[in-house]
Motif scaffolding. Sequence first.
Motif, short mmCIF file in Angstrom:
data_model
loop_
_atom_site.label_atom_id
_atom_site.label_comp_id
_atom_site.label_asym_id
_atom_site.label_seq_id
_atom_site.Cartn_x
_atom_site.Cartn_y
_atom_site.Cartn_z
N LEU A 13 67.72 14.45 -24.46
CA LEU A 13 66.32 14.25 -24.13
C LEU A 13 65.97 14.87 -22.77
CD1 LEU A 13 65.76 10.56 -25.30
CD2 LEU A 13 65.05 12.65 -26.46
N SER A 14 66.90 14.78 -21.84
CA SER A 14 66.69 15.38 -20.53
C SER A 14 66.55 16.90 -20.65
CB SER A 14 67.86 15.04 -19.60
OG SER A 14 67.72 15.71 -18.36
N SER A 15 67.40 17.48 -21.49
CA SER A 15 67.33 18.93 -21.71
C SER A 15 65.99 19.33 -22.32
CB SER A 15 68.47 19.37 -22.62
OG SER A 15 68.38 20.74 -22.93
N LEU A 16 65.52 18.52 -23.27
CA LEU A 16 64.21 18.80 -23.88
C LEU A 16 63.09 18.73 -22.84
CD1 LEU A 16 64.38 16.87 -27.29
CD2 LEU A 16 64.09 19.34 -26.99
N GLU A 17 63.13 17.72 -22.00
CA GLU A 17 62.11 17.58 -20.95
C GLU A 17 62.10 18.79 -20.03
OE1 GLU A 17 60.46 13.96 -19.08
OE2 GLU A 17 62.49 13.19 -19.44
N VAL A 18 63.27 19.21 -19.61
CA VAL A 18 63.37 20.36 -18.70
C VAL A 18 62.78 21.61 -19.36
CG1 VAL A 18 65.00 21.95 -17.57
CG2 VAL A 18 65.34 19.48 -17.40
N ASN A 19 63.14 21.83 -20.61
CA ASN A 19 62.65 23.01 -21.33
C ASN A 19 61.13 22.95 -21.55
OD1 ASN A 19 65.16 24.22 -21.49
ND2 ASN A 19 65.65 23.26 -23.46
N MET A 20 60.61 21.75 -21.84
CA MET A 20 59.18 21.59 -22.03
C MET A 20 58.41 21.94 -20.76
SD MET A 20 58.89 18.06 -24.25
CE MET A 20 59.25 18.03 -26.01
N LYS A 91 67.66 1.55 -17.06
CA LYS A 91 66.80 1.37 -15.89
C LYS A 91 66.93 2.52 -14.90
CE LYS A 91 67.07 -3.67 -16.20
NZ LYS A 91 67.52 -4.91 -15.51
N ASN A 92 67.96 3.34 -15.06
CA ASN A 92 68.19 4.42 -14.10
C ASN A 92 67.22 5.59 -14.28
OD1 ASN A 92 70.34 3.07 -12.94
ND2 ASN A 92 71.82 3.93 -14.39
N TYR A 93 66.54 5.62 -15.46
CA TYR A 93 65.62 6.74 -15.70
C TYR A 93 64.36 6.57 -14.87
CZ TYR A 93 62.20 9.77 -17.94
OH TYR A 93 61.23 10.71 -18.18
N LYS A 94 64.09 7.58 -14.08
CA LYS A 94 62.87 7.58 -13.28
C LYS A 94 62.22 8.95 -13.38
CE LYS A 94 64.43 4.15 -9.89
NZ LYS A 94 64.72 3.88 -8.45
N THR A 95 60.91 8.96 -13.42
CA THR A 95 60.18 10.22 -13.44
C THR A 95 59.10 10.18 -12.39
OG1 THR A 95 58.88 11.73 -14.81
CG2 THR A 95 58.59 9.39 -15.23
N LYS A 96 58.85 11.33 -11.79
CA LYS A 96 57.81 11.39 -10.76
C LYS A 96 56.44 11.13 -11.37
CE LYS A 96 60.27 14.69 -7.81
NZ LYS A 96 60.25 16.06 -7.23
#
Length: 435
Positions: A13-20, A91-96
């Motif tokens: 999912l992180s990889s998808l976010e970065v690519n998006m 809980k460690n997932y954080k987004t700006k």
Amino acid sequence: MQNDLTKNIDIDLSSLEVNMIKEVSNHKSIISLLPESQKKSAINLIKYLTLRSVDIRILQNNLHEMGLSSLASSEGHIHRQIQAIRERLGKNYKTKELDPCDIKWSNDAVKNKTRLLFGQKETKDQPYIMVTFDSSFLNDYTLIKNLLLNGMNVARINCAHDDESVWENLILLIKKACDKTSKQCKIYMDLAGPKIRTDIINKGRKNGRVKVKEGDIIWLSESNEGFAKKDIVISPNESGIIIKIKKGDRIFIDDGVIKGIAEFIKGDKVGIRLMRISTDKKQIKSQKGINFPDTELDVSPLTDYDKACIPFICENADIVGYSFVRNPSDIVLLDSIIKQSGKKQPYYVFKIETPQAVKNLPDILFEGMKHEVFGIMIARGDLAVEIGFERMGEIQEEILWICEAAHVPVIWATQVLENLNKSGLATRSEITDAG
């Protein structure tokens, strides 16, 4: 084991976010040309296309195993859905910044654009219904009124038939029925587009029909010069088509009833081997449609006749249907002609009916987004012939998903429930199809 699964899901999912995010940055120049009301939708479309560019089947299986969303039915808010899943994973997932295109914004965007395009609908649980009109309606005002009372929202007039006097009288009757019933109805007018139809110019010319059988060779040519009297010669009624045909290209006649393969190329003449004739009446008749699914045609979607119709359409229609759209430049062409006419601009509906239009659908959507509101029509009649009947179910779903990601209203057509309309009884396939 579960920790490893969670970790793998989060990595994907992180990889998808970065690519998006990267792809949105790569498309900044396109987004900058759009009105503010379309920018969120364009960004979501870019992110959805990024998702579709990779194989996520293993990720989806892992998400299922964790009891999480597999990203299905999330076309309209795809990045926010990924963020929501990552939030649930730990809980460690954080987004700006959370993506503002969430499920509520997405649903509201589609509803608002649909309402602007097709008008206010009285019953929430019933889809918008478009009915095609022709000159026979001129003598049946009661029918028009009853159609309104039974849910018609859009009246379609095909400019390939009749003339301005007929169209004007039909519109007057529709408006009269709207006044009497206090119902709303949008006027939709279809540009005819190029008429690629059979013109028998040699054997069978007088009768407008010629007998054929499987295995026969027929010829495509713009003239009958150089042929024997026994030769079957068909003109496609549009110049510039025959020279584009390559050996092995498929040619379909009469909505796919007759299938042929280009076998001989002799300059401006093409010999077609008839491979299949799916009717007991084995004949070719004049004025039947011809489809060239494998041929890159260079035919303008706007004819001189279409250009002459545009002033009337702009003055009288709420929506203009644009046939044979294949790429963004076709939309630019229509824009320029309407601007030259000095008339008001109706909303656009782009008809997807060729393999090129399917391939170029994202680019067509981005060009369409330069307007506040527009729609897409899945013209299943021609499209099924062009792409193959066996792919129709798959392709129409693909179009719906991509348009949902762009928050673009879609008209699903044509001849829906035709047997029900003609006989009063729907076939089983019609019921499941419409369902």
